[in-house]
Enzyme design. Structure first.
Site, mmCIF file in Angstrom:
data_model
loop_
_atom_site.group_PDB
_atom_site.id
_atom_site.type_symbol
_atom_site.label_atom_id
_atom_site.label_comp_id
_atom_site.label_asym_id
_atom_site.label_seq_id
_atom_site.Cartn_x
_atom_site.Cartn_y
_atom_site.Cartn_z
ATOM 1 N N LEU A 1 35.503 38.713 29.855
ATOM 2 C CA LEU A 1 36.126 39.937 29.348
ATOM 3 C C LEU A 1 37.449 40.177 30.074
ATOM 4 O O LEU A 1 37.747 39.541 31.076
ATOM 5 C CB LEU A 1 35.194 41.133 29.565
ATOM 6 C CG LEU A 1 33.849 41.109 28.822
ATOM 7 C CD1 LEU A 1 33.105 42.405 29.061
ATOM 8 C CD2 LEU A 1 34.033 40.904 27.330
ATOM 9 N N CYS A 2 38.206 41.149 29.565
ATOM 10 C CA CYS A 2 39.481 41.552 30.140
ATOM 11 C C CYS A 2 39.310 41.832 31.636
ATOM 12 O O CYS A 2 38.359 42.518 31.998
ATOM 13 C CB CYS A 2 39.987 42.805 29.429
ATOM 14 S SG CYS A 2 41.496 43.485 30.109
ATOM 15 N N PRO A 3 40.180 41.369 32.509
ATOM 16 C CA PRO A 3 41.439 40.658 32.245
ATOM 17 C C PRO A 3 41.321 39.147 32.396
ATOM 18 O O PRO A 3 42.336 38.470 32.438
ATOM 19 C CB PRO A 3 42.330 41.212 33.360
ATOM 20 C CG PRO A 3 41.394 41.306 34.528
ATOM 21 C CD PRO A 3 40.040 41.670 33.956
#
Lengths: 78, 159
Positions: free
Chosen positions: A15-17
Site C-alpha cells: 500500500l501507499c507509499p
C-alpha cells in the site's frame, strides 16, 4: 513495442507509499534508458505512479488495469 | 531572493502515531520523486527518532522519560488510544491490511536519503541526548537552520 524490462518487480499487497518508494529505489538499479516493469494490487497506483513519473521526471511507458492487478512499465529518463 | 530548490521541509512537532506516520509517508513520497527532504523534529516529534530507551537526568527529566516514552513502537494514535489499546488495535489493523509499519517507513525514508534533524532546544529541555536518538539522526540544530532549509524549499509542512 518496448524493449524487455531490465527489472521485473512484484508490488502485490503493498500500500501507499511503498509502490512509489520501491519503484524509485528500482530506478537507481537500472541505467538511463532502461525500463522497469512492476505488478501491483493497490488501486491507488493508477493515480500515484503517473504523478510520481511527472514529478521525478521519469517516463511512464505503460499502465494497465488488469482483471486482478495493475501492471506498469517505467523508463529511467535521467 | 533565494532560489527555490526541488526540496521539501517538514517540521514534525507531533509525537502521535498517526501524525508521525503521515510525516514519514509524505517524506517517502517526496524523496521517491527525487526531492531533497528535510525533517526537523521538535518537542513531541523527537519521539519519532528516539531509540526508545528511558531518558532524562534530573527527577523531572526522568519522570518525563517514563511518561513520554519515545520510539516509533511506543507512540500511540492522537485519538482513541485508550491507554494503549488503540495503539494495539491500529497496529493490528494496519498489519491486517498490509500497511507498512512505522519503523519500516522510517527505514525506507533513510534509504532514500531523507535528512532527520533534531531540535537542539527540545533535546535540552526534555533531557534527551544524542545517544538516545537513532544513529541516522543528524546533528541537532536550531530554528535558524530549519528556516534556511524551509526558505529554499518549494514545499513546507508543519505536522
Amino acid at each position: 513495442m518496448t524493449d524487455k524490462p531490465a527489472l521485473s518487480l512484484d508490488f502485490k499487497g503493498l500500500l501507499c507509499p511503498m509502490p512509489v518508494v520501491k519503484i524509485a529505489m528500482a530506478m537507481k538499479q537500472v541505467k538511463v534508458g532502461q525500463t522497469v516493469e512492476a505488478v501491483a494490487t493497490d488501486p491507488g497506483v493508477m493515480a500515484d505512479i503517473p504523478a510520481w513519473a511527472r514529478t521525478s521526471g521519469n517516463e511512464l511507458v505503460e499502465l494497465e488495469k488488469r482483471e486482478k492487478d495493475i501492471r506498469f512499465v517505467v523508463k529511467r529518463a535521467k | 531572493m533565494i532560489e527555490k530548490k526541488n526540496k521539501m521541509t517538514l517540521v514534525v512537532l507531533s509525537g502521535d502515531m498517526d501524525k508521525v506516520m503521515a510525516a514519514y509517508i509524505i517524506a517517502n513520497g517526496a524523496a521517491a520523486a527525487g526531492m531533497e527532504v528535510i525533517m526537523f523534529f521538535t518537542f513531541w516529534g523527537l519521539k519519532a527518532i528516539q531509540r526508545g530507551n528511558l531518558t532524562g537526568k534530573s527527577i523531572f527529566g526522568r519522570m518525563l522519560g517514563v511518561m513520554n516514552r519515545g520510539g516509533v513502537d511506543a507512540i500511540g494514535p492522537s485519538r482513541l488510544n485508550m491507554g494503549g489499546m488503540g495503539r494495539w488495535m491500529f497496529k493490528l489493523m494496519m498489519k491486517m491490511h498490509g500497511v507498512t509499519p512505522l519503523n519500516e517507513l522510517r527505514e525506507a525514508a533513510i534509504a532514500l536519503g531523507v535528512h532527520l534533524i533534531p531540535c537542539q532546544m527540545s533535546m535540552d529541555v526534555m533531557e534527551i541526548s544524542c545517544s538516545d536518538l537513532i544513529p541516522e539522526a543528524e546533528e541537532p540544530v536550531g530554528v535558524a537552520v530549519m528556516l534556511e532549509h524551509a526558505n529554499e524549499s518549494s514545499i513546507q509542512y508543519f505536522i
